[in-house]
Design a protein around this motif. Structure first.
Motif, short mmCIF file in Angstrom:
data_model
loop_
_atom_site.label_atom_id
_atom_site.label_comp_id
_atom_site.label_asym_id
_atom_site.label_seq_id
_atom_site.Cartn_x
_atom_site.Cartn_y
_atom_site.Cartn_z
N ASP A 106 41.54 27.24 50.95
CA ASP A 106 42.05 27.12 49.58
C ASP A 106 43.55 27.40 49.54
O ASP A 106 44.02 28.43 50.02
CB ASP A 106 41.30 28.13 48.70
CG ASP A 106 41.71 28.02 47.25
OD1 ASP A 106 42.02 26.90 46.81
OD2 ASP A 106 41.71 29.06 46.56
N PHE A 107 44.33 26.46 48.99
CA PHE A 107 45.78 26.65 48.90
C PHE A 107 46.29 25.99 47.63
O PHE A 107 45.68 25.06 47.10
CB PHE A 107 46.49 26.06 50.13
CG PHE A 107 46.54 24.56 50.15
CD1 PHE A 107 47.66 23.88 49.70
CD2 PHE A 107 45.46 23.82 50.62
CE1 PHE A 107 47.71 22.49 49.72
CE2 PHE A 107 45.50 22.44 50.64
CZ PHE A 107 46.63 21.77 50.19
N ASN A 108 47.41 26.48 47.13
CA ASN A 108 48.03 25.86 45.96
C ASN A 108 49.51 25.56 46.18
O ASN A 108 50.23 25.18 45.25
CB ASN A 108 47.84 26.72 44.70
CG ASN A 108 48.36 28.14 44.87
OD1 ASN A 108 49.16 28.42 45.77
ND2 ASN A 108 47.89 29.05 44.03
N GLU A 109 49.98 25.74 47.41
CA GLU A 109 51.37 25.43 47.72
C GLU A 109 51.51 25.24 49.23
O GLU A 109 50.82 25.90 50.01
CB GLU A 109 52.30 26.54 47.24
CG GLU A 109 53.77 26.16 47.21
CD GLU A 109 54.61 27.12 46.37
OE1 GLU A 109 54.73 26.87 45.15
OE2 GLU A 109 55.12 28.11 46.92
N ALA B 188 55.51 22.24 47.01
CA ALA B 188 55.96 22.57 48.36
C ALA B 188 57.35 23.18 48.33
O ALA B 188 58.14 22.91 47.43
CB ALA B 188 55.96 21.32 49.24
N ARG B 189 57.63 24.00 49.35
CA ARG B 189 58.95 24.62 49.51
C ARG B 189 59.34 24.58 50.98
O ARG B 189 58.51 24.82 51.86
CB ARG B 189 58.92 26.08 49.05
CG ARG B 189 58.57 26.29 47.60
CD ARG B 189 58.59 27.76 47.24
NE ARG B 189 59.92 28.34 47.44
CZ ARG B 189 60.19 29.63 47.24
NH1 ARG B 189 59.24 30.46 46.87
NH2 ARG B 189 61.41 30.09 47.43
N PHE C 278 56.11 16.02 49.75
CA PHE C 278 54.96 16.69 49.15
C PHE C 278 55.12 16.81 47.63
O PHE C 278 54.20 16.53 46.87
CB PHE C 278 54.77 18.08 49.76
CG PHE C 278 54.02 18.09 51.06
CD1 PHE C 278 52.70 17.66 51.12
CD2 PHE C 278 54.62 18.56 52.22
CE1 PHE C 278 52.01 17.68 52.32
CE2 PHE C 278 53.93 18.58 53.42
CZ PHE C 278 52.62 18.14 53.47
N ASN C 279 56.29 17.24 47.19
CA ASN C 279 56.50 17.42 45.76
C ASN C 279 56.39 16.10 45.00
O ASN C 279 55.89 16.06 43.87
CB ASN C 279 57.87 18.06 45.51
CG ASN C 279 57.86 19.55 45.79
OD1 ASN C 279 56.94 20.26 45.40
ND2 ASN C 279 58.87 20.04 46.49
N GLN C 280 56.84 15.01 45.61
CA GLN C 280 56.77 13.72 44.93
C GLN C 280 55.34 13.19 44.80
O GLN C 280 55.05 12.41 43.89
CB GLN C 280 57.63 12.69 45.67
CG GLN C 280 59.11 12.91 45.44
CD GLN C 280 59.92 11.74 45.94
OE1 GLN C 280 60.11 10.76 45.24
NE2 GLN C 280 60.38 11.83 47.16
N ILE C 281 54.46 13.63 45.69
CA ILE C 281 53.06 13.21 45.56
C ILE C 281 52.23 14.29 44.88
O ILE C 281 51.01 14.33 44.98
CB ILE C 281 52.46 12.83 46.93
CG1 ILE C 281 52.48 14.00 47.90
CG2 ILE C 281 53.18 11.62 47.52
CD1 ILE C 281 51.79 13.71 49.23
N ASP C 282 52.93 15.18 44.17
CA ASP C 282 52.30 16.19 43.31
C ASP C 282 51.56 17.28 44.08
O ASP C 282 50.55 17.80 43.63
CB ASP C 282 51.35 15.52 42.30
CG ASP C 282 51.13 16.38 41.06
OD1 ASP C 282 52.01 17.21 40.76
OD2 ASP C 282 50.09 16.23 40.40
#
Length: 385
Positions: A30-33, A60-61, A53-57
């Motif tokens: 389970d992960f959310n980022e 990510a950092r 990653f951020n562009q496909i929702d």
């Protein structure tokens, strides 16, 4: 160095079986980022991954290894998955970041991207991905190698890297589309790349060889979004050959580096899609083309017609072939990223070569042994915890 660039089509062809193998192995908790960490070229790859990653929702950092290992606050409200990137698998700060992550999130998944199955990162990762850039037996130095770089193992060749960056990018792309449950699009992208990439490498080489960068001591790489990471990678490669390379976002260039741009400056603009180019055109038309007159390179994606840039026909323009058809802006940017990595590699090679440098040695062979000794001391032998 040239050999490593020319190896890429074969590496691209062979990696397909590895993707299929990992389809059943990657089962994240389970992960959310998503967090991505790396140093040097691997940090550029982490910036690419975070943007994608951020562009496909998928939140990510990207972290520098020092940031993650020393200064980051590990919130209990986040359930991150860590992607740790180290070609050698031995980068001390990356390994410290992995250790710190495990301490704060013992039940969360760590994915390790490395070229080296003998490495600590490969051993410590929950999901171990070998990027497949080099045969494993070539990654350990023996008594026949240069004694100065004997401890710098984990790389097939201790030279400015190209193929390892390319393979990191393709694996990060695979992970992004896998986690987004969209492997069908990834394989469409991969199959198209595989069709004629060898010819693209040859064509890129011919173009770069005939369009030399006149001012390698002052070159600015300008790009936005996913391509910001490629601009930074270009600047990093410049440093490895003793040049001063700068990189900046398209908009921020207009506010900052623009004021250092003079006629003895080379600027490489990346424009994979038309939304990037509309802003670049404003910058070019403002004063660059007619008043300041630096050397300008436009590296364009596959969505342009010649009428889109005909007024700049006296500049250095290189375009990705318009063969890949898909109505998806994100996938088009990724596709063009793979293609436009190659002229960046050749720019590095031919700029160094035409300056009389040895392209198979860091700093082009200039005082290289004392710098390698310093690099070993400051990177590989660093002991801070």
């Amino acid at each position: 160095m040239r050999n490593e660039i020319e190896e890429i089509p074969d590496l691209l062809l062979r990696v397909k079986n590895s993707f299929d193998k990992y389809n059943d192995k990657i089962n994240l908790k389970d992960f959310n980022e998503i967090w991505i960490v790396g140093s040097g070229d691997s940090h550029c790859a982490s910036l690419y991954a975070a943007s994608l990653f951020n562009q496909i929702d998928i939140s990510a950092r990207a972290f520098t290894s020092m940031q993650l290992s020393k200064f980051h606050f590990f919130s209990k409200k986040i359930k991150p998955c860590l992607i740790a990137i180290s070609v050698s698998g031995k980068t001390p700060r990356v390994l410290e970041g992995v250790k710190k992550f495990k301490h704060h999130y013992p039940s969360q998944t760590i994915i390790g991207l490395t070229d080296n199955p003998h490495s600590p990162l490969y051993q410590q990762a929950d999901i171990k991905i070998l990027i497949g850039a080099s045969p494993a037996e070539t990654l350990v130095y023996d008594e026949n190698r240069n004694s100065v770089v004997k401890e710098y193992d984990g790389y097939q060749n201790p030279i400015p890297q190209t193929k390892t960056y390319f393979m990191n990018i393709i694996w990060l792309t695979y992970l992004a589309f896998f986690l987004n449950d969209d492997l069908e699009i990834f394989y469409k992208l991969y199959d198209d790349l595989n069709k004629d990439f060898g010819n693209w490498i040859k064509n890129s080489e011919q173009w770069v060889n005939s369009h030399s960068i006149a001012f390698p001591r002052k070159t600015i790489f300008v790009a936005s979004n996913i391509f910001r990471s490629l601009a930074q990678f270009g600047a990093y490669k410049w440093f490895e050959f003793t040049y001063v390379g700068l990189d900046q976002d398209i908009e921020e260039y207009a506010h900052t580096h623009y004021f250092t741009t003079e006629s003895n400056t080379s600027i490489i603009f990346f424009s994979p899609i038309k939304s990037h180019f509309s802003r670049i055109k404003e910058i070019l038309d403002g004063a660059l083309v007619n008043l300041i007159k630096p050397e300008i390179f436009l590296l364009l994606g596959n969505v342009f017609d010649s009428k889109d840039y005909h007024e700049y026909s006296n500049q250095n323009i290189f375009q990705v072939p318009n063969t890949f058809k898909i109505d998806n802006k994100i996938v088009l940017e990724v596709y063009n990223y793979f293609y436009l990595m190659i002229p960046v590699f050749w720019f590095m090679y031919y700029t160094a070569r035409k300056q009389g440098f040895d392209t198979n040695r860091f700093r082009g062979g200039k005082d290289v042994e004392k710098y390698i000794i310093g690099s070993l001391s400051t990177i590989r032998k660093s002991k801070i915890e």
